[in-house]
Structures are given as C-alpha cells and as structure tokens.
Enzyme design. Structure first.
Site, mmCIF file in Angstrom:
data_model
loop_
_atom_site.group_PDB
_atom_site.id
_atom_site.type_symbol
_atom_site.label_atom_id
_atom_site.label_comp_id
_atom_site.label_asym_id
_atom_site.label_seq_id
_atom_site.Cartn_x
_atom_site.Cartn_y
_atom_site.Cartn_z
ATOM 1 N N HIS A 111 -1.424 -8.776 1.970
ATOM 2 C CA HIS A 111 -0.470 -7.654 2.012
ATOM 3 C C HIS A 111 0.130 -7.470 3.407
ATOM 4 C CE1 HIS A 111 -2.227 -5.579 -1.842
ATOM 5 N NE2 HIS A 111 -1.539 -6.671 -2.090
ATOM 6 N N THR A 179 -12.440 -2.342 -3.630
ATOM 7 C CA THR A 179 -11.060 -2.266 -4.121
ATOM 8 C C THR A 179 -11.059 -1.673 -5.522
ATOM 9 O OG1 THR A 179 -9.042 -3.501 -4.644
ATOM 10 C CG2 THR A 179 -11.121 -4.741 -4.792
HETATM 11 P P1 OAD Z 1 -7.903 2.011 -3.212
HETATM 12 O O1 OAD Z 1 -7.765 3.258 -2.415
HETATM 13 O O2 OAD Z 1 -7.108 1.889 -4.475
HETATM 14 O O3 OAD Z 1 -9.437 1.775 -3.598
HETATM 15 C C1 OAD Z 1 -10.471 1.921 -2.659
HETATM 16 C C2 OAD Z 1 -11.767 1.465 -3.294
HETATM 17 O O4 OAD Z 1 -12.776 1.507 -2.290
HETATM 18 C C3 OAD Z 1 -12.252 2.339 -4.447
HETATM 19 O O5 OAD Z 1 -12.747 1.492 -5.491
HETATM 20 C C4 OAD Z 1 -13.419 3.143 -3.831
HETATM 21 O O6 OAD Z 1 -14.451 3.448 -4.782
HETATM 22 C C5 OAD Z 1 -13.933 2.138 -2.810
HETATM 23 N N1 OAD Z 1 -14.662 2.712 -1.654
HETATM 24 C C6 OAD Z 1 -14.424 3.852 -0.969
HETATM 25 N N2 OAD Z 1 -15.298 3.982 0.048
HETATM 26 C C7 OAD Z 1 -16.122 2.899 0.005
HETATM 27 C C8 OAD Z 1 -17.236 2.451 0.770
HETATM 28 N N3 OAD Z 1 -17.699 3.136 1.813
HETATM 29 N N4 OAD Z 1 -17.845 1.292 0.416
HETATM 30 C C9 OAD Z 1 -17.396 0.577 -0.654
HETATM 31 N N5 OAD Z 1 -16.351 0.950 -1.397
HETATM 32 C C10 OAD Z 1 -15.725 2.090 -1.083
HETATM 33 O O7 OAD Z 1 -7.594 0.798 -2.209
HETATM 34 P P2 OAD Z 1 -7.281 -0.734 -2.508
HETATM 35 O O8 OAD Z 1 -7.942 -1.204 -3.744
HETATM 36 O O9 OAD Z 1 -7.532 -1.466 -1.231
HETATM 37 O O10 OAD Z 1 -1.304 -2.193 -0.718
HETATM 38 O O11 OAD Z 1 -5.715 -0.675 -2.739
HETATM 39 C C11 OAD Z 1 -5.021 -1.867 -2.999
HETATM 40 C C12 OAD Z 1 -3.643 -1.835 -2.383
HETATM 41 O O12 OAD Z 1 -2.959 -0.631 -2.781
HETATM 42 C C13 OAD Z 1 -3.637 -1.742 -0.870
HETATM 43 O O13 OAD Z 1 -3.774 -3.001 -0.253
HETATM 44 C C14 OAD Z 1 -2.291 -1.161 -0.571
HETATM 45 C C15 OAD Z 1 -2.177 -0.140 -1.681
HETATM 46 O O14 OAD Z 1 -0.919 0.038 -2.139
HETATM 47 C C16 OAD Z 1 -0.243 -2.190 0.103
HETATM 48 O O15 OAD Z 1 -0.058 -1.386 0.976
HETATM 49 C C17 OAD Z 1 0.708 -3.295 -0.147
#
Ligand code: OAD
Length: 235
Positions: A111, A179
């Site tokens: 990304h 994620t």
């Molecule tokens: P999300 O905010 O959608 O998801 C975050 C994940 O991390 C969730 O499943 C939480 O349960 C988990 N989480 C939170 N704290 C944690 C911890 N301490 N240990 C383990 N897990 C934890 O974020 P992403 O999946 O990264 O794209 O989002 C994907 C994409 O959406 C990003 O790359 C971004 C966004 O739009 C762009 O900006 C292009």
C-alpha cells in the site's frame, strides 16, 4: 513445521501489528479522523477535491512516525527473516516504516510508504520525511504542487502483486497478523493460499476475522502471539 524443514513462509501484516507501538489502526475505535472514515480520505477523488485535507491526514501520520518505535512483534519477524533457512517474505499493508526499522528486508509494502512522495508530473518516487504542502517541489523535476503521498488509495492498484502471488503460490505457511481482512486484494491472499493443499494458514489477531479459510486462529496482542510463533518456528 520445523526450522529444519526449511519450508516457505509468507507473512501478511496489517495495522494491528503497529498498534502496540502507539499507531492507531484504521477501523478501531480510534480509527476515525475528524469524523471521517479512511475510505473517505484515502481516494484519488478526495485528493482532487480536498488536497490540503488529504495531505494533512498523511502529514500527521508521517510526523507520528518520529514518536514511535518498532515493537516486539516487528522485531520477532525480523529475527525470523534472519534465522529461517527456507524462503521467507513479509508482505505489509502498513504504510509506516516500523518493519524496516526493526530490520526486515525481505519486505514488500503493497500500500506504499508514508516516508516517500511521488511526483504527478515526472513520476519520481523519492524519500520524503517532512510535511507535504501545495508549495512542496519535486526534487527531480522541481515542479511545485505536484507531489502526492506515495500511498495506494482506494481504487488504485496495490504494488508488487506479481511478487506476492509468486511467493504465495509456493507458501507452506501463511500467517496473517493484525488485519481485519476488509481490504482486497490482501484479504483474498488466504483464499489463494488455500488452493494449495496442505498449506498451513494461520491468523494472529486481536479479534478473529471469522474467515473459515484460516485453519488456525490465535487471539491476543501481536507482541505476544508473534513472539510465541517465532519462538516455535525457530525452536
Ligand atoms: P484495520 O483497522 O481494518 O484492522 C486492524 C486489525 O488489527 C483488526 O483485526 C484488529 O482486531 C487488529 N488489532 C488491533 N490491535 C491489535 C494488536 N495489539 N495485536 C494484534 N492485532 C490487533 O486495519 P488493516 O486490516 O491494516 O489501506 O486495514 C487494511 C487497509 O485498510 C490499510 O492498509 C489501509 C486501510 O484502508 C490503505 O491506506 C491503502
């Protein structure tokens, strides 16, 4: 799967792995910015309509990188890369630089990266540590006002997909860490891997995605689950 087997590992990380370093996730309770969802800010249309607002969104995130450090989960993955005798690839959706600063080098940032800027005029992709403003000029062509964050926005193609699919097609172990599995194509990597019989598909997350393609799920903070997994793999 043991260290001696020298098999192929592909890791996918999301913003949850950086949460314990102090960076907000995208869809957590602290994920809204000025009442807006990421999907409303991270688009080429938003940049065209409100360039200052979009620059500000990323300027704040870029500046925040100066106040945070890689955590135990980033460091454990860097150690796994160094010590694993087989193939290894880390694919991250994160635009922070914490994997790199932890020492990961077999790393693809699909990304984009906060600490890079891209010129809409000449296409230069350059390191960028400061705020981006309408007065910023491209270090290569010197045009003013043409730099944008080197970030893949909604509706744009993620980077390095060929390399990702190559590695995924040979993976013996696929691990998705922190994620939510809401953003494609990364969300479909587990489906892609599942078409290869016998591949272990592991989810490490704070909250399970519920995706049945994972054949193992471990719930907990990444600093704990990732360190434990790496210790098991390198034992
Ligand atoms: P999300 O905010 O959608 O998801 C975050 C994940 O991390 C969730 O499943 C939480 O349960 C988990 N989480 C939170 N704290 C944690 C911890 N301490 N240990 C383990 N897990 C934890 O974020 P992403 O999946 O990264 O794209 O989002 C994907 C994409 O959406 C990003 O790359 C971004 C966004 O739009 C762009 O900006 C292009």
């Amino acid at each position: 799967m043991t260290k001696k087997a020298g098999q192929s590992i592909v890791i996918l990380t999301g913003s949850g792995i950086s949460a314990e370093s102090g960076l907000p996730t995208f869809r957590g309770s602290d994920g809204l910015w000025q009442g807006r969802r990421v999907e409303e800010v991270a688009t080429p249309e938003a940049f065209e309509r409100e360039p200052l607002l979009v620059q500000q969104f990323y300027n704040l995130r870029r500046a925040a990188l100066q106040r945070v450090e890689p955590n135990a989960a980033h460091l454990a993955l860097a150690a796994l890369e160094r010590e694993w005798p087989g193939e290894y690839l880390l694919i991250t959706q994160n635009v922070d630089d914490l994997h790199f600063r932890a020492g990961s080098r077999r790393l693809l940032s699909i990304h984009g990266e906060l600490r890079r800027a891209r010129c809409l005029s000449c296409g230069a992709d350059t390191p960028w540590m400061e705020d981006l403003t309408p007065d910023s000029s491209c270090p290569r062509c010197h045009e003013v006002g043409k730099l944008r964050p080197h970030i893949v926005w909604f509706g744009e193609a993620p980077m390095h997909m060929d390399q990702c699919l190559d590695a995924l097609s040979q993976a013996d172990l696929f691990v998705a860490i922190g994620t939510s599995g809401k953003v494609y194509p990364a969300a479909s990597f587990v489906d892609f891997v599942a078409s290869r019989p016998g591949t272990r598909r592991l989810e490490l997350n704070q909250e399970a995605t519920g995706n049945p393609r994972f054949n193992e799920v471990r719930i907990g903070p990444a600093t704990e689950t990732v360190q434990a997994l790496v210790a098991e793999l390198l034992a």
